[in-house]
Design a protein around this motif. Structure first.
Motif, PDB file in Angstrom:
ATOM      1  N   LEU A 118       0.823  -1.204   0.000  1.00 22.59           N
ATOM      2  CA  LEU A 118       0.000   0.000   0.000  1.00 22.59           C
ATOM      3  C   LEU A 118       0.856   1.253   0.000  1.00 22.59           C
ATOM      4  O   LEU A 118       1.971   1.262   0.541  1.00 22.59           O
ATOM      5  N   SER A 119       0.341   2.327  -0.572  1.00 22.98           N
ATOM      6  CA  SER A 119       0.996   3.637  -0.485  1.00 22.98           C
ATOM      7  C   SER A 119       0.769   4.224   0.905  1.00 22.98           C
ATOM      8  O   SER A 119      -0.041   3.716   1.689  1.00 22.98           O
ATOM      9  N   GLY A 120       1.460   5.310   1.206  1.00 20.99           N
ATOM     10  CA  GLY A 120       1.285   5.960   2.503  1.00 20.99           C
ATOM     11  C   GLY A 120      -0.144   6.408   2.743  1.00 20.99           C
ATOM     12  O   GLY A 120      -0.705   6.223   3.827  1.00 20.99           O
ATOM     13  N   GLY A 121      -0.773   6.981   1.717  1.00 21.33           N
ATOM     14  CA  GLY A 121      -2.151   7.419   1.863  1.00 21.33           C
ATOM     15  C   GLY A 121      -3.103   6.256   2.066  1.00 21.33           C
ATOM     16  O   GLY A 121      -4.051   6.342   2.858  1.00 21.33           O
ATOM     17  N   GLN A 122      -2.853   5.150   1.348  1.00 21.75           N
ATOM     18  CA  GLN A 122      -3.690   3.964   1.520  1.00 21.75           C
ATOM     19  C   GLN A 122      -3.525   3.372   2.916  1.00 21.75           C
ATOM     20  O   GLN A 122      -4.501   2.933   3.537  1.00 21.75           O
ATOM     21  N   ARG A 123      -2.321   3.370   3.428  1.00 18.59           N
ATOM     22  CA  ARG A 123      -2.098   2.864   4.790  1.00 18.59           C
ATOM     23  C   ARG A 123      -2.851   3.712   5.813  1.00 18.59           C
ATOM     24  O   ARG A 123      -3.429   3.183   6.764  1.00 18.59           O
ATOM     25  N   GLN A 124      -2.821   5.018   5.611  1.00 18.93           N
ATOM     26  CA  GLN A 124      -3.534   5.865   6.564  1.00 18.93           C
ATOM     27  C   GLN A 124      -5.041   5.654   6.459  1.00 18.93           C
ATOM     28  O   GLN A 124      -5.755   5.720   7.467  1.00 18.93           O
ATOM     29  N   ARG A 125      -5.547   5.357   5.284  1.00 23.39           N
ATOM     30  CA  ARG A 125      -6.960   5.028   5.140  1.00 23.39           C
ATOM     31  C   ARG A 125      -7.291   3.743   5.906  1.00 23.39           C
ATOM     32  O   ARG A 125      -8.357   3.642   6.533  1.00 23.39           O
TER      33      ARG A 125
END
Length: 253
Positions: A144-151
């Motif tokens: 996952l990307s950083g934004g996806q991980r935060q989601r």
């Protein structure tokens, strides 16, 4: 109609160490957050804002004063009911997820911990709600990307269906373009789920996007509680707040 407070903090002092080694990280902080409101804690690094959030969450045991959250007067330990009503989203989406657990396991464990059933349906809905979809369900954090991980971290916080989210710099580790996406997601979730937010940030722009009011902190003390509108217009009373505003304007240029 009278709006009751979801969070009340009065004369909160938080310290580390003891005796001559004691250091007060927060000194006599007082503020309240209405149900459904979004409140910011802003200030430079080391000002004590994250320490307040951790004290509310029960991660710092050395404090005095009074805290009432979701109608529960807080002591040294938090009840299981507290963690069903209050959840925290941490700053680092890379460090907050277990590298060997799939998204499915992260979310299902959070639900099982709080005794929820119908987990398959709940996971599918959560992933849709945070803008990922079920195609991400069996991925690992490194996929996952950083934004996806935060989601995913936000979905995990929402798993027990809390009423209050404590947000500790939730976008500071992300690229600027992704920051805006996460802030818009948080704004949408707050509206759709009638959530109450307390958000820590050093970025006045982030606070202005998501909050109505904010406490400005300096060296462990709240120097001023302001509306976001007064931040936008510069109608503040403290020199330190003016310094933060000037720094924000300079960095935006």
């Amino acid at each position: 109609m009278t709006v009751s407070n979801a969070i009340e903090v009065r004369d909160l002092t938080v310290w580390f160490g003891s005796g001559t080694e004691r250091s007060d990280a927060v000194k006599r902080a007082t503020f309240s957050v209405a149900e459904g409101g979004s409140f910011g804690l802003v200030g430079e690094s080391g000002s004590g804002k994250s320490t307040i959030l951790r004290a509310i969450a029960g991660l710092v045991p050395t404090w005095s004063g009074e805290m009432t959250v979701a109608g529960e007067p807080l002591g040294r330990k938090r009840s299981p009911a507290f963690y069903k009503k209050v959840q925290m989203v941490f700053q680092d989406p890379y460090g907050s997820l277990h590298p060997r657990q799939t998204v499915d396991r992260v979310l299902s464990e959070a639900m099982q911990l709080h005794g929820l059933t119908d987990i398959d349906r709940r996971i599918a809905r959560l992933l849709e709600d945070v803008g990922l979809g079920t195609g991400f369900r069996f991925r690992y954090p490194h996929q996952l990307s950083g934004g996806q991980r935060q989601r995913v971290a936000i979905a995990r916080a929402l798993a027990p269906e809390p009423k209050i989210l404590l947000l500790d710099e939730p976008t500071s580790a992300l690229d600027v373009s992704v920051q805006a996406e996460i802030l818009n997601l948080l704004a949408d979730l707050r509206r759709e789920r009638a959530l109450t937010y307390v958000m820590v940030s050093h970025d006045l722009g982030v606070v202005g996007h998501l909050c109505e009011r904010a406490a400005v902190m300096q060296q462990g003390e709240i120097v001023e509680v302001v509306t976001v509108e007064s931040l936008r217009t510069g109608a503040v009373t403290q020199d330190y707040t003016r310094h933060l505003l000037a720094s924000a304007i300079a960095s935006a240029r």
